[in-house]
Write an enzyme that holds these catalytic residues in place. Structure first.
Site, PDB file in Angstrom:
ATOM      1  N   ASP A 149      16.120  63.863  -1.380  1.00  0.00           N
ATOM      2  CA  ASP A 149      14.973  63.692  -0.232  1.00  0.00           C
ATOM      3  C   ASP A 149      14.361  65.168  -0.625  1.00  0.00           C
ATOM      4  O   ASP A 149      13.529  64.987  -0.868  1.00  0.00           O
ATOM      5  CB  ASP A 149      15.524  63.032   0.892  1.00  0.00           C
ATOM      6  N   HIS A 182      -6.644  89.244  -6.121  1.00  0.00           N
ATOM      7  CA  HIS A 182      -5.752  89.013  -7.554  1.00  0.00           C
ATOM      8  C   HIS A 182      -4.807  90.753  -7.526  1.00  0.00           C
ATOM      9  O   HIS A 182      -4.763  91.028  -8.219  1.00  0.00           O
ATOM     10  CB  HIS A 182      -6.857  89.038  -8.257  1.00  0.00           C
ATOM     11  N   GLU A 218       4.563  78.952 -12.130  1.00  0.00           N
ATOM     12  CA  GLU A 218       5.363  80.263 -12.243  1.00  0.00           C
ATOM     13  C   GLU A 218       6.691  79.839 -11.350  1.00  0.00           C
ATOM     14  O   GLU A 218       7.165  80.086 -11.602  1.00  0.00           O
ATOM     15  CB  GLU A 218       5.014  80.939 -10.984  1.00  0.00           C
TER      16      GLU A 218
HETATM   17  C1  LIG Z   1      14.387  75.440   0.742  1.00  0.00           C
HETATM   18  C2  LIG Z   1      14.577  74.654   2.159  1.00  0.00           C
HETATM   19  N1  LIG Z   1      14.133  74.168   2.935  1.00  0.00           N
HETATM   20  C3  LIG Z   1      14.872  73.941   4.027  1.00  0.00           C
HETATM   21  C4  LIG Z   1      16.269  73.479   3.976  1.00  0.00           C
HETATM   22  C5  LIG Z   1      17.285  72.962   4.863  1.00  0.00           C
HETATM   23  N2  LIG Z   1      17.256  71.773   4.806  1.00  0.00           N
HETATM   24  C6  LIG Z   1      18.658  71.730   4.254  1.00  0.00           C
HETATM   25  S1  LIG Z   1      19.034  70.117   4.101  1.00  0.00           S
HETATM   26  C7  LIG Z   1      17.504  69.018   4.341  1.00  0.00           C
HETATM   27  C8  LIG Z   1      17.119  68.006   4.291  1.00  0.00           C
HETATM   28  C9  LIG Z   1      17.808  67.317   4.367  1.00  0.00           C
HETATM   29  O1  LIG Z   1      17.256  65.998   3.823  1.00  0.00           O
HETATM   30  P1  LIG Z   1      17.788  65.450   2.691  1.00  0.00           P
HETATM   31  O2  LIG Z   1      17.542  66.345   1.376  1.00  0.00           O
HETATM   32  O3  LIG Z   1      17.494  64.046   1.924  1.00  0.00           O
HETATM   33  O4  LIG Z   1      19.408  65.910   2.185  1.00  0.00           O
HETATM   34  P2  LIG Z   1      21.116  65.464   2.920  1.00  0.00           P
HETATM   35  O5  LIG Z   1      20.407  64.897   4.422  1.00  0.00           O
HETATM   36  O6  LIG Z   1      19.737  63.349   3.002  1.00  0.00           O
HETATM   37  O7  LIG Z   1      21.861  64.561   2.684  1.00  0.00           O
HETATM   38  C10 LIG Z   1      16.569  70.281   5.023  1.00  0.00           C
HETATM   39  C11 LIG Z   1      15.448  71.009   5.757  1.00  0.00           C
HETATM   40  C12 LIG Z   1      16.678  74.121   3.121  1.00  0.00           C
HETATM   41  N3  LIG Z   1      17.475  73.930   2.943  1.00  0.00           N
HETATM   42  N4  LIG Z   1      16.098  74.837   1.689  1.00  0.00           N
HETATM   43 MG   LIG Z   2      18.315  62.705   2.588  1.00  0.00          MG
END
Ligand SMILES: Cc1ncc(C[n+]2csc(CCOP(=O)(O)OP(=O)(O)O)c2C)c(N)n1
Ligand SMILES: [Mg+2]
Length: 656
Positions: free
Chosen positions: A158, A467, A405
């Site tokens: 997600d 810029h 970018e």
């Molecule tokens: C750019 C970035 N922002 C925030 C995070 C911290 N972070 C790690 S996993 C996650 C979200 C977890 O949700 P999902 O991507 O759906 O993974 P799931 O829990 O379903 O495995 C976040 C916000 C990150 N790793 N990278």
């Molecule tokens: Mg998820």
């Protein structure tokens, strides 16, 4: 009832991942538990890979974009025979182990790229798929059809799809019709905060179809045949990339935590872990894998091993022209330099223009050099008249990344990881912030990616502070591994490009001017760049003051030095092409260059980092944002004129 070997391997992937997280008492068990069936089908039945030849260029690629689920990749690399020992899994996340918290390229064999910052993996995978398409077109043309023909598979979460970079990259991939790119979306509707719908209600199908992707749905996450069918259907698509929405359950098998965000970032705990083992029908102890599971995994890759061996035979038998495309011979800085040594602009030209001429000559001499721009090719001088890369013809040399970018940077990383190309990408220096997270990954992964950043200072003038880069040189310089080079004229441009292209392990940021610059530096070859980072461009050893300057400001220092001579003040001017190398070499023995003379710094950026070279009152730098106006007037307003430099020298020497 005894379980099929398929479901036993799926359980093994789940349990091994749980065990790693339990042993470390840290990590993310939820993703591996949810994705294990898809991972098993991919590794055993879909992907063509040969664990004994992890660097085989025609292997299918697998990118775990959601790098927080790293335990999954380690379980897979262990089970499928990539040489990752069980001891390493027992030391998950421990200092010195091969199983760091997030997958790290170059650290663990079989990990195709460093992931963790969400969105980067899926976006770099676009670059990998693009490199595959471009390399395949080139070898096809050379008569070796199908010698490059592989897929790029991504597991994305997600969070990967919420990140803005995924929009840029997916849009580009759709435009370029990269049909060998297959993304499995881990649609578990859970993020750290809880229900993913608390923050996102995108219709993923509509979104990706709008980009020109194919969309497939797997509703039953445990139905291995359905998963395999989806992958095969995705492979059969030739009209664009495919996203498979895989309706998974995070932490599947954990009676009390499945489907909840609590299983995202912390261990299950002993009680819950054993309840999950029971749910899977798994009776073995921690890190205990029955032999038949290893056998099943390893026999499933026999076809891949055979394909790799066959491929090697046809590669060995192929024409040298084909080999030169697939595995270009490394070129030294001096060899690059030789291709451009004759370039001699008769008049003052902008360094972005001398860069264009230089890069064009280098590209004519070395066919693996490709790249593009984020819709600024004409301004940044990367429009050299080569064909564009086009969805109907991947033979082009210039890539229109569009106004994307961030995805451009990720693609450059992916292309470099793929192999076969030396890449560059360009935009204005002020927009380096838009690509910075990808530059950081170039640096962490030790990739020789070249970033061309032009319009390097307040001298851009009328466009004003938005810029005019002020803090960007400093911001790039503080990043380890990044070689920030700011040439003063066409001669230094040639040296900088030669050194940058020859570098295989560090990214370079090449900083060029919009305005014209006179030719003021000697043709010194390339050796000095890596050795000293700087060279003397004016004046002799016995001087009253040494001015250290970079890029566009060097010429005005030379002018000031000449004017001061008439007043009996002798000035040496040193052009610091690559400041961080210069500091490494001279920080603690500046006397070698100054012989005790006073020092001054002139650079149209924030003064950070120059403290080691001159006292603050002798640093002519930017201490605020710039202003809109005619370039030379803006420069003079902020003190960047030969007159002001001369006055400041006199003041510094107590002669004002
Ligand atoms: C750019 C970035 N922002 C925030 C995070 C911290 N972070 C790690 S996993 C996650 C979200 C977890 O949700 P999902 O991507 O759906 O993974 P799931 O829990 O379903 O495995 C976040 C916000 C990150 N790793 N990278
Ligand atoms: Mg998820």
């Amino acid at each position: 009832m005894s379980q099929s070997i398929d479901s036993q391997v799926v359980s093994a992937i789940r349990v091994l991942s749980i065990d790693q997280v339990e042993a470390a008492n840290a990590g993310h068990p939820g993703l591996p538990m949810g994705l294990a069936p898809a991972a098993y089908v991919l590794f055993s039945k879909v992907m063509r890979h040969a664990p004994s030849k992890p660097h085989w260029i025609n292997r299918d690629r697998f990118i775990l974009s959601a790098g927080h689920g790293s335990a999954l990749i380690y379980s897979l690399l262990h089970l499928y025979g990539y040489g990752l020992e069980i001891e390493e899994l027992k030391h998950f996340r421990q200092l010195g182990s091969k199983t760091p918290g997030h997958p790290e390229f170059g650290h663990t064999t079989g990990v195709e790229m460093t992931t963790g910052p969400l969105g980067q993996g899926i976006s770099s995978a676009v670059g990998m798929a693009l490199a595959e398409a471009m390399l395949a077109a080139r070898v096809d043309q050379a008569g070796a059809k199908d010698i490059i023909d592989h897929h790029t598979f991504v597991f994305a979460s997600d969070g990967d799809l919420m990140e803005g970079i995924s929009h840029e990259a997916a849009s580009l991939a759709g435009h370029l019709k990269l049909h060998k790119l297959i993304v499995l979306f881990d649609s578990n509707s859970i993020t750290i905060t809880g229900d993913a719908h608390l923050s996102c209600n995108d219709d993923v199908r509509k979104r990706f179809e709008a980009y020109g992707w194919n969309y497939l749905l797997v509703e039953d996450h445990e139905d291995l045949e359905e998963i395999e069918r989806a992958f095969n259907e995705a492979k059969a698509n030739t009209n664009g990339p495919t996203i498979i929405e895989y309706k998974s359950v995070i932490g599947y098998g954990s009676p009390n935590k499945a489907g909840k965000s609590t299983v995202h970032g912390s261990p299950l705990g002993a009680v819950e872990a054993s309840a999950a083992r029971e749910f899977y029908g798994w009776n073995h102890g921690p890190f205990e894998i029955p032999e038949e599971i290893y056998q099943a995994c390893q026999s499933s890759v026999a076809a891949g091993e055979e394909a790799a061996a066959k491929w090697q035979a046809s590669y060995d038998a192929s024409a040298s022209a084909v080999k030169a495309i697939i595995d270009p011979t490394p070129v030294t800085a001096d060899e690059y330099y030789a291709a451009i040594a004759d370039f001699d602009p008769a008049k003052a030209i902008a360094s972005r223009v001398s860069s264009k001429e230089t890069l064009k000559q280098l590209s004519l001499a070395h066919l693996d050099i490709v790249g593009g721009s984020a819709d600024l090719a004409e301004s940044t001088g990367t429009n050299m008249g080569f064909d564009f890369v086009d969805p109907s013809d991947y033979l082009g040399r210039e890539i229109n990344f569009g106004i994307r970018e961030h995805a451009m940077g990720a693609c450059l990383n992916g292309m470099t990881l793929h192999g076969g190309f030396k890449v560059y990408g360009s935009t204005f220096l002020v927009f380096s912030d838009y690509v910075r997270p990808a530059v950081r990954l170039s640096a962490i992964m030790n990739l020789g990616v070249n970033y061309v950043f032009t319009h390097d200072s307040i001298a851009v003038g009328e466009d004003g502070p938005t810029h005019q880069p002020i803090e960007h040189l400093a911001a790039l310089r503080v990043m380890p591994n990044v070689r920030v080079m700011r040439p003063a004229d066409a001669n230094e441009v040639a040296a900088a490009w030669s050194v940058a292209l020859a570098e295989r392990h560090f990214p370079s940021a090449l900083i060029f001017s919009r305005q014209n610059l006179p030719l003021i530096t000697p043709k010194d070859g390339t050796e000095w760049v890596n050795r000293d980072g700087c060279h003397v461009v004016y004046g002799g050893d016995n001087c009253d003051i040494v001015i250290f300057s970079t890029g566009s400001e060097v010429a005005m220092c030379v002018e000031a030095a000449k004017a001061l001579e008439a007043e009996g003040i002798s000035v040496k001017v040193i052009s610091v092409l690559w400041r961080e190398r210069f500091l490494d070499r001279y920080r603690s023995n500046l006397d070698e260059l100054t012989n005790g003379a006073a020092t001054m710094v002139v650079e149209a950026g924030v003064p950070s980092g120059w403290e080691a070279v001159a006292p603050d009152e002798n640093i002519i730098a930017m201490r605020s944002f710039g202003a809109s106006g005619k370039g030379p007037e803006v420069q003079a307003h902020f003190g960047f004129s030969s007159e002001n430099i001369a006055n400041r020298v006199k003041k510094a020497l107590g002669k004002a």
